[in-house]
Scaffold this motif. Structure first.
Motif, PDB file in Angstrom:
ATOM      1  N   CYS A  60       0.950  -1.044   0.000  1.00  0.00           N
ATOM      2  CA  CYS A  60      -0.163   0.048   0.096  1.00  0.00           C
ATOM      3  C   CYS A  60       0.772   1.375   0.149  1.00  0.00           C
ATOM      4  O   CYS A  60       0.550   2.193  -0.768  1.00  0.00           O
ATOM      5  CB  CYS A  60      -0.753   0.015   1.165  1.00  0.00           C
ATOM      6  N   MET A  61       1.658   1.159   0.918  1.00  0.00           N
ATOM      7  CA  MET A  61       2.689   2.622   0.791  1.00  0.00           C
ATOM      8  C   MET A  61       3.429   2.636  -0.255  1.00  0.00           C
ATOM      9  O   MET A  61       3.527   3.840  -0.799  1.00  0.00           O
ATOM     10  CB  MET A  61       3.869   2.281   2.018  1.00  0.00           C
ATOM     11  N   GLU A  62       3.944   1.590  -1.039  1.00  0.00           N
ATOM     12  CA  GLU A  62       4.773   1.843  -2.279  1.00  0.00           C
ATOM     13  C   GLU A  62       3.786   2.489  -3.453  1.00  0.00           C
ATOM     14  O   GLU A  62       3.983   3.638  -4.046  1.00  0.00           O
ATOM     15  CB  GLU A  62       5.145   0.470  -2.900  1.00  0.00           C
ATOM     16  N   ALA A  63       2.358   2.159  -3.349  1.00  0.00           N
ATOM     17  CA  ALA A  63       1.469   2.281  -4.190  1.00  0.00           C
ATOM     18  C   ALA A  63       1.041   3.956  -4.104  1.00  0.00           C
ATOM     19  O   ALA A  63       0.960   4.731  -4.893  1.00  0.00           O
ATOM     20  CB  ALA A  63       0.181   1.563  -4.197  1.00  0.00           C
ATOM     21  N   LEU A  64       1.151   4.185  -2.622  1.00  0.00           N
ATOM     22  CA  LEU A  64       0.713   5.593  -2.294  1.00  0.00           C
ATOM     23  C   LEU A  64       1.913   6.634  -2.621  1.00  0.00           C
ATOM     24  O   LEU A  64       1.796   7.907  -3.089  1.00  0.00           O
ATOM     25  CB  LEU A  64       0.135   5.780  -0.943  1.00  0.00           C
ATOM     26  N   SER A  65       3.085   6.099  -2.358  1.00  0.00           N
ATOM     27  CA  SER A  65       4.285   6.916  -2.483  1.00  0.00           C
ATOM     28  C   SER A  65       4.353   7.317  -4.136  1.00  0.00           C
ATOM     29  O   SER A  65       4.706   8.237  -4.305  1.00  0.00           O
ATOM     30  CB  SER A  65       5.609   6.245  -2.120  1.00  0.00           C
ATOM     31  N   ALA A  66       3.881   6.255  -5.064  1.00  0.00           N
ATOM     32  CA  ALA A  66       3.805   6.676  -6.484  1.00  0.00           C
ATOM     33  C   ALA A  66       2.657   7.867  -6.688  1.00  0.00           C
ATOM     34  O   ALA A  66       2.953   8.496  -7.686  1.00  0.00           O
ATOM     35  CB  ALA A  66       3.662   5.347  -7.408  1.00  0.00           C
ATOM     36  N   ARG A  67       2.122   8.225  -5.700  1.00  0.00           N
ATOM     37  CA  ARG A  67       0.972   9.153  -5.921  1.00  0.00           C
ATOM     38  C   ARG A  67       1.289  10.594  -5.075  1.00  0.00           C
ATOM     39  O   ARG A  67       0.723  11.254  -4.525  1.00  0.00           O
ATOM     40  CB  ARG A  67      -0.491   8.703  -5.403  1.00  0.00           C
ATOM     41  N   ASP A  68       2.718  10.479  -4.802  1.00  0.00           N
ATOM     42  CA  ASP A  68       3.242  11.743  -4.313  1.00  0.00           C
ATOM     43  C   ASP A  68       2.831  11.943  -2.589  1.00  0.00           C
ATOM     44  O   ASP A  68       2.828  13.042  -2.177  1.00  0.00           O
ATOM     45  CB  ASP A  68       2.847  13.169  -4.907  1.00  0.00           C
ATOM     46  N   TYR A  69       2.512  10.867  -1.991  1.00  0.00           N
ATOM     47  CA  TYR A  69       2.418  10.684  -0.532  1.00  0.00           C
ATOM     48  C   TYR A  69       3.686  10.771   0.026  1.00  0.00           C
ATOM     49  O   TYR A  69       4.584  10.291  -0.386  1.00  0.00           O
ATOM     50  CB  TYR A  69       1.554   9.482  -0.105  1.00  0.00           C
ATOM     51  N   THR A  70       3.835  11.581   1.230  1.00  0.00           N
ATOM     52  CA  THR A  70       5.107  11.456   1.947  1.00  0.00           C
ATOM     53  C   THR A  70       5.162  10.183   2.623  1.00  0.00           C
ATOM     54  O   THR A  70       3.974   9.582   2.900  1.00  0.00           O
ATOM     55  CB  THR A  70       5.188  12.761   2.975  1.00  0.00           C
ATOM     56  N   PRO A  71       6.260   9.740   2.922  1.00  0.00           N
ATOM     57  CA  PRO A  71       6.549   8.591   3.708  1.00  0.00           C
ATOM     58  C   PRO A  71       5.447   8.240   4.937  1.00  0.00           C
ATOM     59  O   PRO A  71       4.753   7.346   5.265  1.00  0.00           O
ATOM     60  CB  PRO A  71       7.846   8.374   4.253  1.00  0.00           C
ATOM     61  N   GLN A  72       5.517   9.171   5.705  1.00  0.00           N
ATOM     62  CA  GLN A  72       4.413   9.506   7.108  1.00  0.00           C
ATOM     63  C   GLN A  72       3.090   9.507   6.661  1.00  0.00           C
ATOM     64  O   GLN A  72       2.072   8.585   6.948  1.00  0.00           O
ATOM     65  CB  GLN A  72       4.789  10.591   7.554  1.00  0.00           C
TER      66      GLN A  72
END
Length: 261
Positions: A36-48
């Motif tokens: 989930c985190m990897e997918a969201l990071s691709a959408r410019d979410y910060t790690p936190q």
């Protein structure tokens, strides 16, 4: 809530599990969260932000922990060896009487499978198919038999998933065809799923991805189901599994009649 806080809340409910089993559960949960985190990071979410969002999607940790804990019975910790001896005796009796032991196990597992899923819902989300249709397609990996028993199509909404779209839930049953042998509880981690909307190669960059949930298991049978994103109207989902040089595959048909209306 951080990933560590989520695990501590889940772990507090795992009273029936040994340390090794808890580690296996944590690896599975961590794998879902990291995807989930990897997918969201691709959408410019910060790690936190990605961590907080991924943990939130996993649902109530206490409820998740209780549901997982209920799948483990203390009975099998103390009396599993007795059941193994009885299974060997039953197998010997069936062979001596000219009865196909595999058919007997399959019949009993069918009854248990349908009884288990009669009132089942996914405790992680209420977005779940209302109806399922029979599939009954199987593949064999060594002595392990993996059968797709049922499938159900449904619409993923943004309340429970990362983006809207159609998906299918495939329900599987797995067992070792030898009556006296334990089934491989990690075999389904080697399975791959392909559709018009999902492939293993692109899922790291997609907000929807296939994931496996073990809904019931003991030493001799595992029931699990898989969410696979699909394109509306596509004819089938391709399922494959490779393990120790053995290969199996299925093309599970998608029955869209009455669904898209």
């Amino acid at each position: 809530m951080t990933r560590e806080e989520y695990w501590q809340a889940v772990s507090a409910e795992l009273k029936n599990l040994l340390d090794g089993e808890k580690k296996s559960v944590r690896r599975e949960l961590d794998g879902h969260i990291e995807d989930c985190m990897e997918a969201l990071s691709a959408r410019d979410y910060t790690p936190q932000e990605a961590e907080a969002r991924a943990v939130a999607v996993m649902g109530d940790p206490a409820e998740t922990g209780r549901a997982i804990n209920a799948q483990y019975s203390m009975f099998w910790l103390y009396f599993g060896w007795i059941a193994a001896v009885l299974a060997a005796f039953v197998a010997y009796y069936c062979i001596c009487c000219g009865i196909t032991a595999i058919g007997g196990i399959g019949s009993r597992s069918d009854e248990a499978f349908h009884a288990h899923y009669a009132d089942y819902y996914d405790y992680n989300t209420s977005a779940y198919p209302e109806t399922f249709y029979p599939v009954d397609m199987e593949m064999q990996i060594g002595n392990e038999v993996i059968t797709c028993k049922e499938a159900g199509l449904f619409w993923q909404d943004t309340e429970h998933y990362y983006e809207e779209g159609w998906a299918v839930v495939l329900r599987f049953m797995q067992y070792d065809r030898r009556p006296w042998a334990y089934t491989n509880q990690y075999l389904n981690q080697n399975m791959e799923f392909r559709s018009g909307r999902y492939t293993p190669e692109n899922h790291k960059n997609a907000l929807n991805f296939a994931f496996i949930t073990n809904s019931y298991r003991n030493s001799w049978v595992i029931y699990f189901h898989v969410y696979v994103p699909v394109e509306p109207g596509e004819p089938y989902v391709h399922v494959s599994c490779d393990h120790l040089g053995q290969h199996g595959e299925l093309d599970v048909p998608l029955e869209w009649e009455g669904v898209l209306e």
